[in-house]
Every structure is written in C-alpha cells, then in structure tokens.
Design a protein around this motif. Structure first.
Motif: not given
Length: 305
Positions: A32, A258, A261-262, A266
């Motif tokens: 990730h 947003i 966890k996003d 971002f």
C-alpha cells in the motif's frame, strides 16, 4: 506459547534461539505504501541495511491465512505484485479475519507490533506511525493504542506529518508511551527533521535505548517505546515545503469528503505530486535509516545483561 497460525522462517527462528539481534519490518509499505517496483526495492533495501549491521530482518505478512515472520524474496515480490487490490491492510481488528478466511494481509504498525511480540522480537523499524488526523480529533490511529499495550521498541521518523502532531503526542502521553528522540530533542516530522515539539528524552546511542527497554521490562510495564529518528539531512524536505503540501492535500481531502482509513493514502499521494516526488525520496531514506538504527538497537539489546 505455540501458535499454529504463526510460521517463523528458519533464519529468524535460529537467530531468536541464539539470542541474536532481529528486527521486525511491516509489509504495508510493500502493498500500500509505494508503487511497483519502488515497493520491492525499498523493502529489500531495509532488509539489506539490517543485515549490514549484523542483525536479521523479519518482514511480517499474512499469506493465505498464515502469519509469516520472515519473508523470502519471492514472497516479497508476490505481495508487491498484488498490491493493495489483492491484499488486506491488517491492524489488530483485521488479523482474525485474514487468518480465519485464509486471505493475504499486509501488517500495519499495530499489526506488526502484535505479531513481533508473539514471535519474541523486541525491535521493529518503520517509517512513520499513524496518529490523530488533522481536523478530525476523533480519528485516532490504532497504532497509538497498540503502543500503549504491546511492549515493543518501535523505531520511526515520528508520526506521519500529515497528521495532527501535538494531539498525537497527547494521545501517546495518555497511553503511557515514552517518546524518545534519537539524536534530537524535538519530534521529527516524517519528511522533515523537526516538528519543533519536545520529546520526553533525548538519547544519542543505541545502548541508551536498550537500557530504557530493559528497564521497562524489569518494571513489568506492558507499553511500547517510541524511538524517533530524524530523516537524513540530505533527503529531508524543508519544513515550509512539506507543510504547504500537506495543508493543500488535507484541504482537498476535506473538500472531497474523504475520511477514515482513506485519508492517509489520499493525502500521501497528493503530497507526492505537490512535492514532485521529493516526499517519496524522504520517506524511503527514513525507512532505510530507521532499519539501520533498529538493527543497532537490537544488537545493543542482545548483549545487554
């Protein structure tokens, strides 16, 4: 305690049995954190830095529901090829899901701490820990809670500077986690060398960190120790450059709604664009430097009575 879901590689197992230094590494940076091939290159560079200091790296992940402590090069490349689409990000809440359903999982700071402790590894090196999100004080990373209840020495470049650093320090204080500055009296700011915020104690040698960890264990205290190391000066972002990019990226995240966890991926992605790649350079330099420092601390712990 035996654990049928935990598989320790032969190299890591032999080192632990011999009392040799071992350093745990997370795997979310592989799946990730960075695009291919920078993800694999960074993971192997961290392992190489640890070996260069005479310690054994133990990269941790979950593969087909089996928790692996010490990945092979093939396993690192497999995870790097799958990326975020095929691998679940694993904190404490996710470990029973990926193990029970035999999924692939990449361990976060919290997840890596848990597994390292299960395996008997006392030092873990990473880039930046999670924290309290800017403008959303109720959004607190599980990393901070885990540091309050799992006795691992975590070597990092501070909390990710996209976060609210003063509030992050407040939560760490509440959790009883000592924040140590390694060669610094102020908290590093991930991309930059200083946030200007004071740490609990400055130390200048791996032996000093080892003594603090030994004292924690002798006192039977079950919290982690956070060792914060400034990013190497040649690769650091100037504080004003980093802060301007972070503020703009955070503003964009809020404008788009947003959250949770996003937010972190971002904002990190936007900071990368806004700094024309310099943030990634700083991040990679910090990761490798922290791995090296973690190995030196693990070596000091291995010889301390």
């Amino acid at each position: 305690m035996a654990n049928s879901h935990l598989v320790i590689s032969d190299e890591v197992g032999a080192a632990l049995l011999a009392g040799s230094p071992v350093v745990a590494l997370e795997s979310t940076l592989i799946t990730h954190g960075f695009p291919f091939p920078a993800n694999i290159e960074t993971a192997t560079a961290m392992e190489d830095a640890i070996r260069a200091e005479g310690a054994v790296p133990a990269t941790i992940a979950v593969i087909n529901g089996q928790i692996r402590v010490g990945l092979s090069r093939d396993e690192i490349e497999m995870l790097g090829g799958l990326g975020s689409a095929g691998v679940r990000k694993c904190s404490r809440r996710d470990l029973p899901i990926v193990v029970g359903l035999k999924q692939h999982g990449a361990t976060t700071v919290a997840g890596t701490m848990i597994v390292a402790h299960m395996a008997g590894i006392s030092v873990f090196a990473t880039g930046g820990i999670g924290g309290v999100h800017r403008g959303h004080p109720q959004d607190i990373s599980a990393d901070l809670i885990e540091l309050g209840r799992t006795p691992i020495t975590v070597v990092c470049a501070g909390a990710k500077s996209i976060l609210d650093l003063p509030l992050t320090l407040e939560v760490l204080e509440t959790q009883g986690v000592p924040v140590i500055g390694y060669g610094t009296e102020t908290l590093p700011a991930f991309y930059s060398r200083s946030s200007g915020l004071p740490v609990d104690q400055r130390v200048d040698t791996p032996e000093d960190v080892a003594r603090i960890a030994r004292a924690r264990d002798a006192l039977r205290l079950a919290h982690g120790i956070l060792v914060t190391v400034p990013v190497p000066e040649a690769d650091a972002l100037p504080e004003d450059v980093a802060e301007a990019a972070i503020a703009e990226a955070t503003r964009q995240a809020d404008a788009l709604g947003i959250h949770g966890k996003d937010v972190t991926p971002f904002v990190l992605g936007n900071v990368l664009e806004l700094t024309e790649g310099r943030s990634q350079q700083a991040n990679i330099a910090a990761l490798v430097n922290n791995a090296r420092t973690g190995a030196q601390i693990a070596a000091a712990l291995a010889i301390l009575p």
